[in-house]
Design a protein around this motif. Structure first.
Motif, mmCIF file in Angstrom:
data_model
loop_
_atom_site.group_PDB
_atom_site.id
_atom_site.type_symbol
_atom_site.label_atom_id
_atom_site.label_comp_id
_atom_site.label_asym_id
_atom_site.label_seq_id
_atom_site.Cartn_x
_atom_site.Cartn_y
_atom_site.Cartn_z
ATOM 1 N N VAL A 18 22.301 48.226 31.411
ATOM 2 C CA VAL A 18 22.444 49.153 31.039
ATOM 3 C C VAL A 18 22.055 48.624 29.278
ATOM 4 C CG1 VAL A 18 24.417 49.713 29.425
ATOM 5 C CG2 VAL A 18 22.433 51.471 29.439
ATOM 6 N N TRP A 19 22.137 47.288 29.046
ATOM 7 C CA TRP A 19 22.199 46.470 27.485
ATOM 8 C C TRP A 19 21.037 45.483 28.038
ATOM 9 C CZ3 TRP A 19 24.204 47.075 23.144
ATOM 10 C CH2 TRP A 19 25.487 47.426 22.710
ATOM 11 N N LEU A 20 20.903 44.731 29.123
ATOM 12 C CA LEU A 20 19.829 44.488 29.762
ATOM 13 C C LEU A 20 18.144 45.528 29.213
ATOM 14 C CD1 LEU A 20 20.338 42.275 33.134
ATOM 15 C CD2 LEU A 20 20.797 41.781 30.725
ATOM 16 N N GLU A 25 15.129 43.161 28.052
ATOM 17 C CA GLU A 25 15.003 41.429 28.824
ATOM 18 C C GLU A 25 15.515 42.121 30.040
ATOM 19 O OE1 GLU A 25 18.711 40.118 27.363
ATOM 20 O OE2 GLU A 25 18.077 39.648 25.219
ATOM 21 N N CYS A 26 14.523 42.215 31.129
ATOM 22 C CA CYS A 26 14.773 42.890 32.884
ATOM 23 C C CYS A 26 12.862 43.084 32.812
ATOM 24 C CB CYS A 26 15.523 44.082 33.376
ATOM 25 S SG CYS A 26 15.354 45.463 32.279
ATOM 26 N N ASP A 27 12.696 42.453 33.577
ATOM 27 C CA ASP A 27 11.178 42.883 33.921
ATOM 28 C C ASP A 27 11.214 44.139 34.276
ATOM 29 O OD1 ASP A 27 11.393 43.691 37.156
ATOM 30 O OD2 ASP A 27 11.880 41.552 37.572
ATOM 31 N N GLN A 28 9.294 44.787 34.200
ATOM 32 C CA GLN A 28 9.258 46.040 34.028
ATOM 33 C C GLN A 28 9.445 46.550 35.497
ATOM 34 O OE1 GLN A 28 7.466 47.313 31.381
ATOM 35 N NE2 GLN A 28 6.815 49.385 32.255
ATOM 36 N N LEU A 34 15.638 51.525 36.110
ATOM 37 C CA LEU A 34 16.181 52.012 35.773
ATOM 38 C C LEU A 34 15.979 52.956 35.320
ATOM 39 C CD1 LEU A 34 17.599 48.770 34.320
ATOM 40 C CD2 LEU A 34 19.072 49.419 36.374
ATOM 41 N N GLN A 35 15.108 52.968 34.428
ATOM 42 C CA GLN A 35 14.416 54.277 34.203
ATOM 43 C C GLN A 35 14.236 55.243 34.571
ATOM 44 O OE1 GLN A 35 13.475 54.925 30.639
ATOM 45 N NE2 GLN A 35 14.627 56.895 31.238
ATOM 46 N N THR A 36 14.191 55.324 36.382
ATOM 47 C CA THR A 36 13.981 56.899 37.011
ATOM 48 C C THR A 36 14.840 56.901 37.097
ATOM 49 O OG1 THR A 36 11.921 55.652 37.917
ATOM 50 C CG2 THR A 36 13.811 57.314 38.689
ATOM 51 N N GLU A 52 23.501 53.051 23.727
ATOM 52 C CA GLU A 52 22.086 53.012 22.897
ATOM 53 C C GLU A 52 23.153 53.259 21.438
ATOM 54 O OE1 GLU A 52 17.548 54.760 23.183
ATOM 55 O OE2 GLU A 52 19.008 55.926 24.032
ATOM 56 N N HIS A 53 23.828 54.046 20.968
ATOM 57 C CA HIS A 53 23.464 54.587 19.797
ATOM 58 C C HIS A 53 25.063 53.634 19.210
ATOM 59 C CE1 HIS A 53 22.295 58.726 19.301
ATOM 60 N NE2 HIS A 53 22.892 58.999 20.287
ATOM 61 N N LEU A 54 25.614 52.898 20.178
ATOM 62 C CA LEU A 54 26.621 51.648 19.987
ATOM 63 C C LEU A 54 25.545 50.347 18.892
ATOM 64 C CD1 LEU A 54 28.820 50.596 19.333
ATOM 65 C CD2 LEU A 54 29.024 49.476 21.655
ATOM 66 N N LYS A 55 24.695 50.241 20.056
ATOM 67 C CA LYS A 55 23.396 49.021 19.730
ATOM 68 C C LYS A 55 23.375 49.670 18.531
ATOM 69 C CE LYS A 55 19.361 46.992 21.197
ATOM 70 N NZ LYS A 55 19.657 45.541 20.955
ATOM 71 N N ALA A 56 22.573 50.677 18.007
ATOM 72 C CA ALA A 56 21.923 50.532 16.839
ATOM 73 C C ALA A 56 22.688 50.553 15.838
ATOM 74 C CB ALA A 56 21.913 52.432 16.779
ATOM 75 N N LEU A 57 24.042 51.018 15.678
ATOM 76 C CA LEU A 57 25.622 51.243 14.445
ATOM 77 C C LEU A 57 25.282 49.665 14.312
ATOM 78 C CD1 LEU A 57 27.359 51.975 12.936
ATOM 79 C CD2 LEU A 57 28.786 51.947 15.066
ATOM 80 N N LEU A 58 25.736 48.312 15.649
ATOM 81 C CA LEU A 58 25.587 47.211 15.622
ATOM 82 C C LEU A 58 24.047 46.968 14.758
ATOM 83 C CD1 LEU A 58 26.950 46.066 18.572
ATOM 84 C CD2 LEU A 58 28.539 46.675 16.213
#
Length: 85
Positions: A18-20, A25-28, A34-36, A52-58
Motif C-alpha cells: 500500500v505504501w508503494l 513507486e510501482c509500475d502502471q 492494486l487499484q482494482t 492514506e490519512h497517516l501519510k497525509a498527516l506525516l
C-alpha cells in the motif's frame, strides 16, 4: 489479512504494497492491479484509507523539515568518496 472473498491479488499482498501504491513507486500494471483490488475489497479499502490519512498527516507535520546543511555536506562528501574509490 484476508477478507475471504476471491481476488486476483491477495489482500495481504495488497496491504504489504500500500505504501508503494501511495508513493506511486510501482509500475502502471501493478498499480492497476492494486487499484482494482481496492475498488472491490472493502476491508482493504478501509485499511488503505487509514494509511492514506497517516501519510497525509506525516506530510503535513513533517513535510517542512529540512536536513541540516552540515548533514547534506557530509552525505555529498561520502558519495564523492565512494564514487572515486
Amino acid at each position: 489479512m484476508n477478507c475471504g472473498e476471491p481476488h486476483d491479488t491477495d489482500c495481504s499482498e495488497v496491504l504489504s504494497e500500500v505504501w508503494l501504491f501511495l508513493d506511486q513507486e510501482c509500475d502502471q500494471k501493478r498499480r492497476e492491479a492494486l487499484q482494482t483490488h481496492l475498488d472491490e475489497c472493502h476491508p482493504c479499502l478501509e485499511q488503505f484509507g487509514l494509511e492514506e490519512h497517516l501519510k497525509a498527516l506525516l506530510a503535513r507535520k513533517c513535510g517542512g523539515d529540512l536536513a541540516p546543511s552540515e548533514l547534506k555536506a557530509r552525505i555529498r562528501a561520502t558519495i564523492v568518496e565512494i564514487r572515486e574509490s
